[in-house]
Design an enzyme around this catalytic site. Structure first.
Site, PDB file in Angstrom:
ATOM      1  N   GLY A 221       0.826  -1.204   0.000  1.00 10.89           N
ATOM      2  CA  GLY A 221       0.000   0.000   0.000  1.00 10.89           C
ATOM      3  C   GLY A 221       0.858   1.251   0.000  1.00 10.89           C
ATOM      4  O   GLY A 221       2.085   1.175   0.093  1.00 10.89           O
ATOM      5  N   GLY A 223       2.183   5.308   1.010  1.00 16.20           N
ATOM      6  CA  GLY A 223       2.384   6.246   2.116  1.00 16.20           C
ATOM      7  C   GLY A 223       3.256   5.752   3.247  1.00 16.20           C
ATOM      8  O   GLY A 223       3.959   4.746   3.162  1.00 16.20           O
ATOM      9  N   CYS A 248       5.534  -5.694   1.754  1.00  9.04           N
ATOM     10  CA  CYS A 248       5.767  -4.264   1.520  1.00  9.04           C
ATOM     11  C   CYS A 248       5.227  -3.409   2.677  1.00  9.04           C
ATOM     12  O   CYS A 248       5.769  -3.458   3.772  1.00  9.04           O
ATOM     13  CB  CYS A 248       5.198  -3.850   0.172  1.00  9.04           C
ATOM     14  N   ASN A 290       8.911  -1.521  -4.378  1.00 10.10           N
ATOM     15  CA  ASN A 290       8.262  -0.223  -4.513  1.00 10.10           C
ATOM     16  C   ASN A 290       7.933   0.301  -3.122  1.00 10.10           C
ATOM     17  O   ASN A 290       6.854   0.061  -2.600  1.00 10.10           O
ATOM     18  CB  ASN A 290       6.975  -0.328  -5.343  1.00 10.10           C
ATOM     19  N   GLY A 292       9.114   3.610  -0.063  1.00  8.75           N
ATOM     20  CA  GLY A 292       9.937   4.750   0.323  1.00  8.75           C
ATOM     21  C   GLY A 292      10.285   4.756   1.791  1.00  8.75           C
ATOM     22  O   GLY A 292      10.973   5.673   2.269  1.00  8.75           O
ATOM     23  N   PHE A 293       9.812   3.748   2.541  1.00  4.59           N
ATOM     24  CA  PHE A 293      10.059   3.662   3.980  1.00  4.59           C
ATOM     25  C   PHE A 293      10.623   2.283   4.301  1.00  4.59           C
ATOM     26  O   PHE A 293      10.458   1.336   3.530  1.00  4.59           O
ATOM     27  CB  PHE A 293       8.768   3.914   4.766  1.00  4.59           C
ATOM     28  N   HIS A 333       8.339  -7.702  -3.321  1.00 11.67           N
ATOM     29  CA  HIS A 333       7.096  -8.254  -3.863  1.00 11.67           C
ATOM     30  C   HIS A 333       7.331  -9.642  -4.457  1.00 11.67           C
ATOM     31  O   HIS A 333       7.649  -9.766  -5.650  1.00 11.67           O
ATOM     32  CB  HIS A 333       6.526  -7.320  -4.933  1.00 11.67           C
ATOM     33  N   GLU A 335       5.188 -11.772  -5.285  1.00 12.05           N
ATOM     34  CA  GLU A 335       4.138 -12.111  -6.250  1.00 12.05           C
ATOM     35  C   GLU A 335       4.393 -11.529  -7.631  1.00 12.05           C
ATOM     36  O   GLU A 335       3.735 -11.912  -8.603  1.00 12.05           O
ATOM     37  CB  GLU A 335       2.776 -11.629  -5.732  1.00 12.05           C
TER      38      GLU A 335
END
Length: 364
Positions: A221, A223, A248, A290, A292-293, A333, A335
């Site tokens: 997801g 943010g 993730c 993917n 950013g944290f 990821h 998958e």
């Protein structure tokens, strides 16, 4: 039509508008994948972000129905060196330009994406805008500085399913907490025979347990994971109840639920070729990522959880596992199949955890 990409540090790139002729703002990030632009556009993890593709030619195989990862595109904007106006592929049903127009996604082409990527690697991700406005440079830079960042807002609530739904299977029953889940996660669970029940991100632990699941999946997801405390509390309540597998953002949420802290990476990990080592087997996997944290390693209670995977580029945590409870997660990821099947073993491990829990119940 001329378009401008304006960064918060005052840098301005002048290029050509494609896709929707509008304006947009967000955090500028880059993805190093050579293919997969359609999956990137429709990956809900990109909500709030303007994505730069480092591969120079994008759109050459068009748009098809098979590679859509969500119910709609989620990127705030799209940046490419050159987009292909006339795609050629047997699966192609639409052109990239038309697809972006239909979904009101603003794009800019014909800029130096290599220079932009180098800037983001050196200085970190930045807020910015794509616009066709003929305003002054000072006005445009002010708008770029005012563009929304990723932290301080709940982006998950904007991409999660609004209603629970079920995909029939003849195997274990898995509740998938949808923080912006990619369709490939659902497909991967279905491929190993699972019955999948997808629920909104704010579903309580009690409601999840009412489905009588054999296990719980925490999806990817968008943010900052610190902005979804309700999800963290739900996972805390589920830890003693059911096997858990996080991917993730789900990995970061599990980490916080185990007492760890997270931090923002300088420019994130976005691409299809990040090397990750399984510390137990010492085997290296080429992974799609993917995010950013990341989980702050020094904040992880090593008596409660162990680090199972490491990123070989920068040493960040790529996987954790609870030492006594059936819960584990990975930052990448599995998958997405870049290997293409080498990370599928993680889904098998999830199945094994659920099988062991079933055996324990039968014995007791």
């Amino acid at each position: 039509m001329e378009a401008k990409l304006v960064l918060e540090d005052g840098t301005i790139f002048v290029g050509k508008s494609f896709g929707a002729t509008d304006k947009t703002g967000g955090e500028i990030v880059f993805n190093t994948s050579m293919t997969g632009y359609q999956e990137i556009l429709t990956d809900a993890s990109y909500k709030g972000e303007i994505v730069t593709m480092t591969y120079p030619l994008i759109g050459n195989y068009g748009i098809n129905e098979d590679d859509i990862e969500s119910f709609q595109p989620h990127v705030n904007g799209f940046i490419v060196k050159e987009f292909c106006a006339q795609p050629s592929n047997w699966r192609s049903l639409n052109k990239l330009d038309d697809y972006l127009k239909e979904n009101n996604i603003v794009g800019i082409s014909d800029i130096d994406t290599r220079a932009l990527t180098k800037k983001l690697r050196i200085h970190g991700t930045m807020r910015g805008i794509i616009t066709t406005d003929q305003a002054s440079e000072d006005e445009l830079i002010a708008k770029a500085k005012a563009a929304p960042g990723l932290s301080g807002r709940d982006l998950v609530s904007e991409v999660t399913t609004q209603e629970s739904y079920e995909l029939i299977g003849d195997g274990y029953r898995v509740v998938l907490m949808d923080f912006g889940a990619k369709k490939n996660i659902v497909r991967s669970l279905s491929e190993v025979g699972c019955e999948v029940i997808v629920v909104p991100a704010d579903t309580s632990a009690k409601k999840i347990l009412n489905f009588n699941p054999d296990g719980v999946m925490l999806s990817n997801g968008p943010g900052d994971p610190q902005d979804v405390p309700y999800a963290v509390e739900t996972v805390k309540e589920l830890l003693d109840e059911k096997p858990i597998f996080g991917i993730c953002l789900g990995h970061q949420i599990l980490g916080i639920a185990l007492g760890a802290d997270t931090y923002k990476l300088k420019f994130g990990h976005r691409g299809a070729n990040h090397p990750v080592q399984d510390l137990k087997t010492e085997k290296v996997y080429i992974t799609p990522q993917n995010h950013g944290f990341a989980i702050k390693e020094e904040s992880l209670d090593l008596e409660k959880a162990e680090v199972t995977h490491k990123n070989l580029n920068d040493g960040t945590i790529e996987g954790i596992r609870h030492r006594s409870l059936p819960a584990f997660s990975v930052q990448y990821h599995p998958e997405a199949s870049p290997g293409p099947q080498d990370s599928k073993y993680l889904f098998d491990e999830f199945i094994d955890l659920m099988a062991k829990e079933e055996e324990c119940k039968a014995i007791s």
